[in-house]
Design a protein around this motif. Structure first.
Motif, mmCIF file in Angstrom:
data_model
loop_
_atom_site.group_PDB
_atom_site.id
_atom_site.type_symbol
_atom_site.label_atom_id
_atom_site.label_comp_id
_atom_site.label_asym_id
_atom_site.label_seq_id
_atom_site.Cartn_x
_atom_site.Cartn_y
_atom_site.Cartn_z
ATOM 1 N N ALA A 178 -23.187 37.917 105.876
ATOM 2 C CA ALA A 178 -21.848 37.333 105.763
ATOM 3 C C ALA A 178 -21.895 35.811 105.760
ATOM 4 C CB ALA A 178 -20.967 37.836 106.904
ATOM 5 N N ALA A 179 -22.816 35.236 106.509
ATOM 6 C CA ALA A 179 -22.917 33.778 106.589
ATOM 7 C C ALA A 179 -23.332 33.152 105.265
ATOM 8 C CB ALA A 179 -23.907 33.380 107.681
ATOM 9 N N GLN A 180 -23.862 33.962 104.347
ATOM 10 C CA GLN A 180 -24.284 33.452 103.040
ATOM 11 C C GLN A 180 -23.345 33.897 101.922
ATOM 12 O OE1 GLN A 180 -28.390 34.926 103.001
ATOM 13 N NE2 GLN A 180 -29.100 32.875 103.541
ATOM 14 N N CYS A 181 -22.164 34.374 102.308
ATOM 15 C CA CYS A 181 -21.174 34.841 101.337
ATOM 16 C C CYS A 181 -19.887 34.042 101.503
ATOM 17 C CB CYS A 181 -20.902 36.328 101.550
ATOM 18 S SG CYS A 181 -19.747 37.050 100.362
ATOM 19 N N TRP A 182 -19.242 33.709 100.395
ATOM 20 C CA TRP A 182 -17.956 33.013 100.425
ATOM 21 C C TRP A 182 -16.841 34.012 100.131
ATOM 22 C CZ3 TRP A 182 -18.264 27.546 97.726
ATOM 23 C CH2 TRP A 182 -19.259 26.786 98.369
ATOM 24 N N TYR A 183 -15.687 33.787 100.770
ATOM 25 C CA TYR A 183 -14.519 34.627 100.492
ATOM 26 C C TYR A 183 -13.366 33.749 100.033
ATOM 27 C CZ TYR A 183 -10.957 38.210 100.723
ATOM 28 O OH TYR A 183 -9.959 39.091 100.381
ATOM 29 N N VAL A 184 -12.765 34.132 98.901
ATOM 30 C CA VAL A 184 -11.695 33.359 98.277
ATOM 31 C C VAL A 184 -10.393 34.140 98.380
ATOM 32 C CG1 VAL A 184 -11.003 32.082 96.213
ATOM 33 C CG2 VAL A 184 -13.439 32.564 96.619
ATOM 34 N N GLY A 185 -9.347 33.516 98.924
ATOM 35 C CA GLY A 185 -8.064 34.192 99.053
ATOM 36 C C GLY A 185 -6.913 33.207 99.075
ATOM 37 N N ILE A 191 -7.867 34.254 104.823
ATOM 38 C CA ILE A 191 -8.651 33.217 105.482
ATOM 39 C C ILE A 191 -9.027 33.657 106.893
ATOM 40 C CG2 ILE A 191 -8.709 30.796 106.146
ATOM 41 C CD1 ILE A 191 -8.586 31.425 103.071
ATOM 42 N N ALA A 192 -8.092 34.313 107.586
ATOM 43 C CA ALA A 192 -8.384 34.799 108.935
ATOM 44 C C ALA A 192 -9.515 35.822 108.914
ATOM 45 C CB ALA A 192 -7.130 35.407 109.555
ATOM 46 N N ALA A 193 -9.466 36.759 107.969
ATOM 47 C CA ALA A 193 -10.513 37.781 107.877
ATOM 48 C C ALA A 193 -11.863 37.148 107.567
ATOM 49 C CB ALA A 193 -10.150 38.806 106.807
ATOM 50 N N GLY A 194 -11.875 36.218 106.623
ATOM 51 C CA GLY A 194 -13.125 35.560 106.265
ATOM 52 C C GLY A 194 -13.714 34.769 107.415
ATOM 53 N N ASN A 195 -12.865 34.043 108.125
ATOM 54 C CA ASN A 195 -13.347 33.268 109.267
ATOM 55 C C ASN A 195 -13.890 34.180 110.362
ATOM 56 O OD1 ASN A 195 -12.764 30.780 108.127
ATOM 57 N ND2 ASN A 195 -10.732 30.634 109.041
ATOM 58 N N ARG A 196 -13.208 35.284 110.615
ATOM 59 C CA ARG A 196 -13.665 36.215 111.647
ATOM 60 C C ARG A 196 -14.976 36.887 111.254
ATOM 61 N NH1 ARG A 196 -7.672 38.929 112.535
ATOM 62 N NH2 ARG A 196 -6.752 37.153 113.644
ATOM 63 N N ALA A 197 -15.194 37.017 109.953
ATOM 64 C CA ALA A 197 -16.438 37.627 109.473
ATOM 65 C C ALA A 197 -17.596 36.636 109.466
ATOM 66 C CB ALA A 197 -16.232 38.189 108.067
ATOM 67 N N GLY A 198 -17.309 35.364 109.728
ATOM 68 C CA GLY A 198 -18.356 34.350 109.713
ATOM 69 C C GLY A 198 -18.714 33.873 108.325
ATOM 70 N N MET A 199 -17.791 34.036 107.375
ATOM 71 C CA MET A 199 -18.019 33.625 105.998
ATOM 72 C C MET A 199 -17.441 32.233 105.753
ATOM 73 S SD MET A 199 -16.881 37.285 104.343
ATOM 74 C CE MET A 199 -17.293 36.870 102.660
ATOM 75 N N THR A 200 -17.874 31.589 104.687
ATOM 76 C CA THR A 200 -17.223 30.366 104.229
ATOM 77 C C THR A 200 -15.940 30.771 103.513
ATOM 78 O OG1 THR A 200 -19.282 29.127 103.991
ATOM 79 C CG2 THR A 200 -17.407 28.388 102.679
ATOM 80 N N ALA A 220 -9.108 27.157 106.392
ATOM 81 C CA ALA A 220 -10.043 27.386 105.290
ATOM 82 C C ALA A 220 -10.980 26.185 105.187
ATOM 83 C CB ALA A 220 -9.287 27.577 103.981
ATOM 84 N N GLU A 221 -12.215 26.438 104.799
ATOM 85 C CA GLU A 221 -13.189 25.350 104.703
ATOM 86 C C GLU A 221 -13.085 24.588 103.389
ATOM 87 O OE1 GLU A 221 -17.177 26.246 106.566
ATOM 88 O OE2 GLU A 221 -16.344 28.267 106.489
ATOM 89 N N ILE A 222 -12.584 25.252 102.356
ATOM 90 C CA ILE A 222 -12.443 24.637 101.039
ATOM 91 C C ILE A 222 -11.077 25.025 100.486
ATOM 92 C CG2 ILE A 222 -13.411 24.439 98.701
ATOM 93 C CD1 ILE A 222 -16.027 25.595 99.845
ATOM 94 N N ALA A 223 -10.426 24.108 99.784
ATOM 95 C CA ALA A 223 -9.186 24.412 99.071
ATOM 96 C C ALA A 223 -9.393 24.061 97.605
ATOM 97 C CB ALA A 223 -8.020 23.619 99.650
ATOM 98 N N ILE A 224 -9.058 25.002 96.716
ATOM 99 C CA ILE A 224 -9.261 24.781 95.286
ATOM 100 C C ILE A 224 -7.945 24.939 94.538
ATOM 101 C CG2 ILE A 224 -11.685 25.475 95.299
ATOM 102 C CD1 ILE A 224 -10.745 28.229 94.194
ATOM 103 N N GLN A 225 -7.855 24.261 93.402
ATOM 104 C CA GLN A 225 -6.671 24.357 92.554
ATOM 105 C C GLN A 225 -6.933 25.176 91.301
ATOM 106 O OE1 GLN A 225 -5.856 19.962 92.512
ATOM 107 N NE2 GLN A 225 -3.830 20.627 93.182
ATOM 108 N N SER A 226 -8.181 25.529 91.073
ATOM 109 C CA SER A 226 -8.569 26.379 89.946
ATOM 110 C C SER A 226 -9.839 27.116 90.337
ATOM 111 C CB SER A 226 -8.820 25.543 88.689
ATOM 112 O OG SER A 226 -9.486 26.312 87.691
ATOM 113 N N LEU A 227 -9.986 28.342 89.859
ATOM 114 C CA LEU A 227 -11.215 29.081 90.135
ATOM 115 C C LEU A 227 -12.435 28.372 89.556
ATOM 116 C CD1 LEU A 227 -9.868 32.691 89.555
ATOM 117 C CD2 LEU A 227 -10.709 31.769 91.723
ATOM 118 N N ALA A 228 -12.225 27.606 88.498
ATOM 119 C CA ALA A 228 -13.334 26.868 87.898
ATOM 120 C C ALA A 228 -13.906 25.821 88.848
ATOM 121 C CB ALA A 228 -12.882 26.205 86.598
#
Length: 234
Positions: A178-185, A191-200, A220-228
């Motif tokens: 999980a520590a090497q996986c990112w979760y985007v939502g 964000i709560a689920a990802g943080n609890r899982a220990g993901m970025t 959240a550790e990162i905020a994006i305006q486009s998936l790109a």
């Protein structure tokens, strides 16, 4: 500093300190696929059948990540207490199942990101609270998403987001810590689920975020305006 530069700098900092992610998981509605108009059409079908005013896109779009319950609460308001919720929910889902991908499309930058992940052989998947059969039906109609390595719906396990269990199960099936996986939502529960899982955790700012939401508090550790924006991370 604009938001895009901020995302680029944050990603660069994470890569320097944590290394390149080995996998990425996405929420579905409001993150990977813009499903609002099909969900809104299902809501309006139910409202019309009960002689109630229809909801505009401006009204239903911020609620599109909140499932049938959130949509029905929006459309019926206080009147919802006068109805049997179960049949209303089923009516909405039955209509939606027949029209799951009429207007829905991958968000801008998503097709390019997925193609990049596939080319780099980075495993990716989807963890959503949407019922599995509806999510699977949608993926079949969006060719760019057919290489999804793992799909978990809201009814795939006993737990669902914000519980981290679905994310941890997905990581296990991808054989990636999980520590090497990112979760985007795009929702607080993502964000709560990802943080609890220990993901970025990555916040999709273009998603279904309502005026009363406070995403700056979601951590959240990162905020994006486009998936790109995520392509440089992989």
């Amino acid at each position: 500093m604009n938001k895009l530069n901020s995302a680029e700098n944050t990603i660069s900092h994470l890569l320097q300190n944590c290394g390149q992610p080995k996998a990425v998981l996405f929420d579905l509605d409001g993150t990977l696929v813009d499903t609002a108009d099909d969900l809104g059409a299902a809501l309006n079908h139910v409202l019309q059948s009960h002689g109630l005013p229809l909801c505009s896109a401006e009204q239903y779009r911020p609620m599109a990540s909140h499932g049938a319950k959130g949509l029905l609460e929006l459309g019926f308001g206080p009147l919802l207490a006068n109805y049997d919720f179960g049949p209303l929910r089923q009516q909405l889902l039955d209509y939606y199942a027949l029209h799951v991908c009429v207007h829905s499309q991958i968000f801008p930058g998503g097709t390019e990101l997925i193609a990049h992940l596939n080319q780099r052989k980075i495993p990716w998947g989807i963890v959503t609270n949407k019922p599995y059969r509806l999510a699977a039906s949608m993926l079949k109609q969006l060719p760019a998403l057919r290489q999804c390595a793992i799909l978990l719906g809201g009814d795939s396990l006993a737990q669902r987001k914000p519980d981290p269990t679905p994310l941890l199960v997905a990581c296990h099936q991808l054989k990636v810590p999980a520590a090497q996986c990112w979760y985007v939502g795009d929702a607080e529960r993502d964000i709560a689920a990802g943080n609890r899982a220990g993901m970025t955790t990555v916040l999709a700012e273009f998603g279904y975020i309502g005026a009363s939401d406070q995403p700056e508090l979601w951590q959240a550790e990162i905020a994006i305006q486009s998936l790109a924006d995520l392509i440089p991370a992989f």
